[in-house]
Design a protein around this motif. Structure first.
Motif, PDB file in Angstrom:
ATOM      1  N   ASN B 166       0.846  -1.199   0.000  1.00  0.00           N
ATOM      2  CA  ASN B 166       0.000   0.000   0.000  1.00  0.00           C
ATOM      3  C   ASN B 166       0.876   1.241   0.000  1.00  0.00           C
ATOM      4  O   ASN B 166       0.942   1.963   0.997  1.00  0.00           O
ATOM      5  N   PRO B 167       1.540   1.519  -1.108  1.00  0.00           N
ATOM      6  CA  PRO B 167       2.527   2.609  -1.107  1.00  0.00           C
ATOM      7  C   PRO B 167       1.900   3.988  -0.974  1.00  0.00           C
ATOM      8  O   PRO B 167       2.561   4.932  -0.568  1.00  0.00           O
ATOM      9  N   GLY B 168       0.620   4.108  -1.298  1.00  0.00           N
ATOM     10  CA  GLY B 168       0.020   5.435  -1.332  1.00  0.00           C
ATOM     11  C   GLY B 168       0.486   6.195  -2.562  1.00  0.00           C
ATOM     12  O   GLY B 168       1.476   5.811  -3.217  1.00  0.00           O
ATOM     13  N   LEU B 169      -0.233   7.235  -2.884  1.00  0.00           N
ATOM     14  CA  LEU B 169       0.096   8.049  -4.061  1.00  0.00           C
ATOM     15  C   LEU B 169      -0.506   9.417  -3.804  1.00  0.00           C
ATOM     16  O   LEU B 169      -1.726   9.550  -3.712  1.00  0.00           O
ATOM     17  N   GLN B 170       0.362  10.396  -3.626  1.00  0.00           N
ATOM     18  CA  GLN B 170      -0.118  11.762  -3.408  1.00  0.00           C
ATOM     19  C   GLN B 170       0.352  12.631  -4.560  1.00  0.00           C
ATOM     20  O   GLN B 170       1.560  12.908  -4.690  1.00  0.00           O
ATOM     21  N   ILE B 171      -0.592  13.040  -5.392  1.00  0.00           N
ATOM     22  CA  ILE B 171      -0.263  13.888  -6.539  1.00  0.00           C
ATOM     23  C   ILE B 171      -0.337  15.341  -6.095  1.00  0.00           C
ATOM     24  O   ILE B 171      -1.373  15.785  -5.576  1.00  0.00           O
ATOM     25  N   LEU B 172       0.762  16.039  -6.281  1.00  0.00           N
ATOM     26  CA  LEU B 172       0.881  17.389  -5.759  1.00  0.00           C
ATOM     27  C   LEU B 172      -0.295  18.273  -6.163  1.00  0.00           C
ATOM     28  O   LEU B 172      -0.931  18.915  -5.312  1.00  0.00           O
ATOM     29  N   ASP B 173      -0.591  18.335  -7.442  1.00  0.00           N
ATOM     30  CA  ASP B 173      -1.658  19.232  -7.901  1.00  0.00           C
ATOM     31  C   ASP B 173      -3.024  18.872  -7.319  1.00  0.00           C
ATOM     32  O   ASP B 173      -3.824  19.755  -7.013  1.00  0.00           O
ATOM     33  N   PHE B 174      -3.262  17.601  -7.185  1.00  0.00           N
ATOM     34  CA  PHE B 174      -4.535  17.198  -6.594  1.00  0.00           C
ATOM     35  C   PHE B 174      -4.565  17.565  -5.114  1.00  0.00           C
ATOM     36  O   PHE B 174      -5.577  18.025  -4.586  1.00  0.00           O
ATOM     37  N   ALA B 175      -3.451  17.355  -4.437  1.00  0.00           N
ATOM     38  CA  ALA B 175      -3.402  17.676  -3.008  1.00  0.00           C
ATOM     39  C   ALA B 175      -3.627  19.162  -2.776  1.00  0.00           C
ATOM     40  O   ALA B 175      -4.246  19.567  -1.779  1.00  0.00           O
ATOM     41  N   LEU B 176      -3.133  19.985  -3.701  1.00  0.00           N
ATOM     42  CA  LEU B 176      -3.245  21.429  -3.508  1.00  0.00           C
ATOM     43  C   LEU B 176      -4.545  22.012  -4.062  1.00  0.00           C
ATOM     44  O   LEU B 176      -5.103  22.952  -3.509  1.00  0.00           O
ATOM     45  N   PHE B 177      -4.994  21.448  -5.215  1.00  0.00           N
ATOM     46  CA  PHE B 177      -6.034  22.166  -5.966  1.00  0.00           C
ATOM     47  C   PHE B 177      -7.326  21.381  -6.196  1.00  0.00           C
ATOM     48  O   PHE B 177      -8.277  21.938  -6.724  1.00  0.00           O
ATOM     49  N   ASN B 179      -9.314  19.722  -4.000  1.00  0.00           N
ATOM     50  CA  ASN B 179     -10.139  19.418  -2.829  1.00  0.00           C
ATOM     51  C   ASN B 179     -10.620  20.727  -2.211  1.00  0.00           C
ATOM     52  O   ASN B 179     -10.565  21.789  -2.860  1.00  0.00           O
ATOM     53  N   SER B 180     -11.002  20.655  -0.949  1.00  0.00           N
ATOM     54  CA  SER B 180     -11.601  21.827  -0.311  1.00  0.00           C
ATOM     55  C   SER B 180     -10.600  22.652   0.492  1.00  0.00           C
ATOM     56  O   SER B 180     -11.004  23.512   1.289  1.00  0.00           O
ATOM     57  N   LEU B 181      -9.332  22.381   0.332  1.00  0.00           N
ATOM     58  CA  LEU B 181      -8.326  23.160   1.067  1.00  0.00           C
ATOM     59  C   LEU B 181      -8.499  24.635   0.676  1.00  0.00           C
ATOM     60  O   LEU B 181      -8.368  24.994  -0.491  1.00  0.00           O
ATOM     61  N   PRO B 182      -8.785  25.502   1.644  1.00  0.00           N
ATOM     62  CA  PRO B 182      -9.105  26.891   1.301  1.00  0.00           C
ATOM     63  C   PRO B 182      -7.975  27.591   0.521  1.00  0.00           C
ATOM     64  O   PRO B 182      -6.793  27.413   0.844  1.00  0.00           O
ATOM     65  N   THR B 183      -8.360  28.367  -0.469  1.00  0.00           N
ATOM     66  CA  THR B 183      -7.390  29.109  -1.278  1.00  0.00           C
ATOM     67  C   THR B 183      -6.407  29.875  -0.398  1.00  0.00           C
ATOM     68  O   THR B 183      -5.200  29.889  -0.650  1.00  0.00           O
ATOM     69  N   GLU B 184      -6.946  30.456   0.643  1.00  0.00           N
ATOM     70  CA  GLU B 184      -6.094  31.235   1.536  1.00  0.00           C
ATOM     71  C   GLU B 184      -4.972  30.371   2.133  1.00  0.00           C
ATOM     72  O   GLU B 184      -3.827  30.813   2.258  1.00  0.00           O
ATOM     73  N   LEU B 185      -5.314  29.137   2.495  1.00  0.00           N
ATOM     74  CA  LEU B 185      -4.291  28.259   3.072  1.00  0.00           C
ATOM     75  C   LEU B 185      -3.300  27.798   1.995  1.00  0.00           C
ATOM     76  O   LEU B 185      -2.102  27.678   2.258  1.00  0.00           O
ATOM     77  N   VAL B 186      -3.810  27.542   0.799  1.00  0.00           N
ATOM     78  CA  VAL B 186      -2.890  27.145  -0.264  1.00  0.00           C
ATOM     79  C   VAL B 186      -1.919  28.289  -0.558  1.00  0.00           C
ATOM     80  O   VAL B 186      -0.701  28.093  -0.637  1.00  0.00           O
TER      81      VAL B 186
ATOM     82  N   SER C 123      -3.526  10.717   0.824  1.00  0.00           N
ATOM     83  CA  SER C 123      -3.378  10.156  -0.521  1.00  0.00           C
ATOM     84  C   SER C 123      -4.708  10.178  -1.266  1.00  0.00           C
ATOM     85  O   SER C 123      -4.754  10.345  -2.476  1.00  0.00           O
ATOM     86  N   ALA C 124      -5.790  10.025  -0.518  1.00  0.00           N
ATOM     87  CA  ALA C 124      -7.112  10.058  -1.145  1.00  0.00           C
ATOM     88  C   ALA C 124      -7.586  11.480  -1.341  1.00  0.00           C
ATOM     89  O   ALA C 124      -8.736  11.724  -1.683  1.00  0.00           O
ATOM     90  N   ASN C 125      -6.685  12.441  -1.100  1.00  0.00           N
ATOM     91  CA  ASN C 125      -6.940  13.843  -1.407  1.00  0.00           C
ATOM     92  C   ASN C 125      -7.869  14.524  -0.409  1.00  0.00           C
ATOM     93  O   ASN C 125      -8.328  15.640  -0.650  1.00  0.00           O
ATOM     94  N   ALA C 126      -8.127  13.875   0.706  1.00  0.00           N
ATOM     95  CA  ALA C 126      -8.959  14.491   1.735  1.00  0.00           C
ATOM     96  C   ALA C 126      -8.117  15.466   2.546  1.00  0.00           C
ATOM     97  O   ALA C 126      -6.909  15.284   2.710  1.00  0.00           O
ATOM     98  N   VAL C 127      -8.777  16.510   3.054  1.00  0.00           N
ATOM     99  CA  VAL C 127      -8.104  17.573   3.797  1.00  0.00           C
ATOM    100  C   VAL C 127      -8.462  17.469   5.271  1.00  0.00           C
ATOM    101  O   VAL C 127      -9.642  17.343   5.618  1.00  0.00           O
ATOM    102  N   TYR C 128      -7.445  17.499   6.129  1.00  0.00           N
ATOM    103  CA  TYR C 128      -7.658  17.444   7.573  1.00  0.00           C
ATOM    104  C   TYR C 128      -6.974  18.652   8.186  1.00  0.00           C
ATOM    105  O   TYR C 128      -5.747  18.675   8.302  1.00  0.00           O
ATOM    106  N   VAL C 129      -7.763  19.675   8.533  1.00  0.00           N
ATOM    107  CA  VAL C 129      -7.208  20.917   9.076  1.00  0.00           C
ATOM    108  C   VAL C 129      -7.837  21.191  10.432  1.00  0.00           C
ATOM    109  O   VAL C 129      -9.041  21.002  10.616  1.00  0.00           O
TER     110      VAL C 129
END
Lengths: 208, 208, 208, 208, 208, 208
Positions: B166-177, B179-186, C123-129
């Protein structure tokens, strides 16, 4: 400009904290139980993380009509300490990678070309054999006897990966017949008859 | 006959001692930190150790002109608990596997076809980039940002293997853009400007 | 008296069996995949197990208004081989520890002073803040992008601990913009536009 | 009295923090890659940590004149999760523990009675054989082929310990000849002749 | 003949891939967190995997009427890196292995002769005590306080095995009373009275 | 719009591959040797990764004038499987955390307030004691006896972190005197006299 300086000082400060993402092997130094000592990060180059020896088929002009080309830590120092290694299998027609184990790793095999019959035997003595086509993947659990055999009429090849930089490779026939293990002990511990043992010792260069 | 009976009784006696060479995942049961619970050995078949989903290219008709086809424990239950998984990369012309990490594994990449420029950045901020041809292997140390990009004019493909089921896979652009991570925090944590962030959130379906 | 002699001889006999409770790093020797070689136990002093560099705030007069003071094996040789390290975070008003990962460790953060908004993306792109007060603890799973930002108007600080003596630290902006990774590759692998990339390279001292 | 109450409240408070020193196996539940789920600590008894089945010799009235009595997690649930297991070897005159491997553990052997010739073959095909007397210890590295044979005229016995609660046990002859692995595959992967293979399959109850 | 040559070349090719099945300790080199550096495989002999020091009882003419004879990596370099070690316990009548822990390993005990009362205390403060006869096995979970005491009128002995090549051994009385730990600190952290502490320090050669 | 759809489909495809960055404990299910089974990722909330119980001092109105407030997996399910846990120490004037061990983890201590004398004893019986001020860090190797004592006239506090989600906690006095371990066995294995043992059993609520 000032910002850059501030940031660079931050950068260097933080970078001090960052070590040993990798540990490119210094093969001249004595191994440790966790692998070879590392060369200094400053001497590490991008090419240390690349291995080019698996691009061409190994020489299959031999009794098994097959070749294993390893990229373990000793051949590919960049994966020292990273818990992975790889190898290429080439099987000419009638080629076979004889029954063998990897004492320290599980293995994933990906068929590149041709058709390969592969299998392993479990501790509970169950047999798991499949014939694989290009693109199919098979996994071999750690330490169990397994084999690969060309199932087609043309050449076959595969790339295999192990979850250890030093998986080891113990080929059954070599372990039994290609060294000085006395015939009496081979007979006694395998139930093969002495004639068979001596014959195979002869073929494989064993003594005793 | 008597011998057989004796041996068989020995066999069964010894086999009792032999368990868990493997642990084919029961995906219906709750995971544990070490992976999924195992199905009973008696239900395990040879096909459980084979995965056929990597034999054909993934669909690259998308914005990155590329596809990742995973064979992790969730797709390939046979490698649960064995500390390995694999995946196939397909890169159409101009295709790119964007900057990403695998939080829980190192990776070995073997180029199948075409030409791939691959690279990673170390904790010390050093850049290791190489352009690879078929048969060349590159290793990516655990958890570091890395990418693969088609370096040729035709399609390219690779098989990659990880030392975790279960290596996981975190794609930078998806992690940043995406989801619901607020623009201000990004903005605050990447130094990108709000316009850029909002634009990419728009493209990638992110909110906030 | 005789008893004492007997006991002492027993003591020394048994003590011979007791090695490597710890392995204080000899930083002058080449690292291994498991850490630095140990100095001899006879040279180990109580002060080797104490680190005093986290008692005062780091210098936050920089572009991020923040500082990370690491106590990893390189700074605190006493924790070599023990599977732990620590660091101090200081955040002036508006301070931020930018988006980053630790490739080789999970992290526990304990807020000392002020108020900190911290978060990670899975990895599943969920945000925990969450926004944390003094005494609150947050855990960040291994290898995932995360950040800490001052949520108040006064300074904030925290102590963090990692389950590795060498957790690594990869700061996203530095990995992308503060080295020689060509602009073309950054653009191609992040979907940022070249102007943004070049601007940030300028600020962060990157080239290419 | 008051002191006792205070202390007891402290005791219970602290004890809450203390879990999973051990994990006595619930053999009725599905295994996980790390072993069986635990029974509740409240149901654990001192006798769960004791195994009495190694005190008497195993039955050596069989073709190998030998017996292996395992105390693995399945027989001795108290060592589940503790990374250790044990077994007893009994060798009547002419007795032999045939060539075998433990896929998941190294082994230490302590000779109890008699004289035992033991050996293993390394990945590099080197042979390490020694004849051992009572009280002598031999170590067998993980996953390598090894054997034990009675070197005297009277019975011999030994206790062995593994660094896994489930070391596995793969006996070469059983893996090759006591299951449905087709004769053709055995011949092809071992270089034994079909007559030998069929004969041993007959003796050992194999088919195919 | 030609076949032999082909096979031998195959053999040597494959053997190159096979390293570090074992890592016999070079005790003259500095330890690492994973153990001692290895001597070169070419210098390894079969006798390196055998330890003969456990065959005879240790000297029990001392205050505890007991002896522990260790075969850890420092005494038995062949098990360096293999994750196992062993020791022999001898208990004259009234002999006792005092309350102690092994900080880095779980333990399996096999009674050789006599009768032994053994026990451990869990983190949850529960007591697990059993009286064992020859051939009985008891397991002691890692790091917990435990003891062994002669339960009969004749000598008793046992062989113990640990899942670490360096399990460590911390004897409670020595840790408290046989060094320079100030009486005041011992009193303060154990609730023993100063008279008791000073008396035991006197007996055990402690100071302070 | 079309781009978004393409990307989202990519996103979901890739996200399928991404599991078990974390494993928030389902405390109602039976533990495994690797920790508790996980709750489903869909039920995981940001607050699962935050623990608020360390923000206020524990109750030190007890015989040791001190309190340990644990945040182990049982109290803080979010760190299950992540290999870390934490706790808070509070020491009123004259307060002491008595001699104890953590069987399964090393520990890093960070002093929050006051002055603390802390120390540990090695397997080789060496004593490492230091008096620490706020901001100083001390590391305690796994499994060794150690203690913390208030070195000042005001209250002191510290936050400690362990490299295990279940480090365990064995307090020496409780292990010896607060359970049913028979006085005779305590006397026999510690060399304390029966009067002392009985007295402490009385204070600590022990029997036997």
């Amino acid at each position: 400009m000032l910002r850059t300086i501030f940031l660079l000082s931050l950068l260097f400060a933080l970078s001090n904290a960052s070590v040993q993402d990798f540990c490119v092997a210094n093969l001249k130094r004595a191994e440790t139980p966790a692998g070879y000592p590392c060369i200094r990060p400053i001497h590490v180059k991008a090419t240390d993380f690349v291995f080019s020896g698996l691009g061409t088929p190994g020489n299959t002009t031999n009794i098994i009509n097959a070749a294993v080309t390893p990229a373990f830590a000793a051949q590919f120092p960049g994966l020292n300490g990273l818990g992975l290694s790889t190898a290429r299998l080439d099987l000419a027609p009638k080629g076979v990678i004889p029954m063998h184990t990897h004492p320290g790793a599980s293995e994933v095999l990906f068929v590149l070309t041709g058709s390969i019959t592969a299998g392993f035997v479990s501790s509970a003595n169950a047999v798991y054999v499949q014939t694989l086509k290009p693109g199919q993947v098979m996994v071999f659990p750690q330490g169990l006897l397994h084999f690969q055999i060309n199932a087609g009429k043309s050449s076959a090849s595969a790339v295999v990966t192990f979850n250890s930089a030093n998986p080891g490779l113990q080929i059954l026939d070599f372990a039994l017949f290609a060294n000085s293990l006395p015939t009496e002990l081979v007979v006694g511990t395998t139930f093969l008859d002495a004639t068979t043992v001596k014959k195979l010792k002869g073929v494989l260069g064993g003594t005793g």
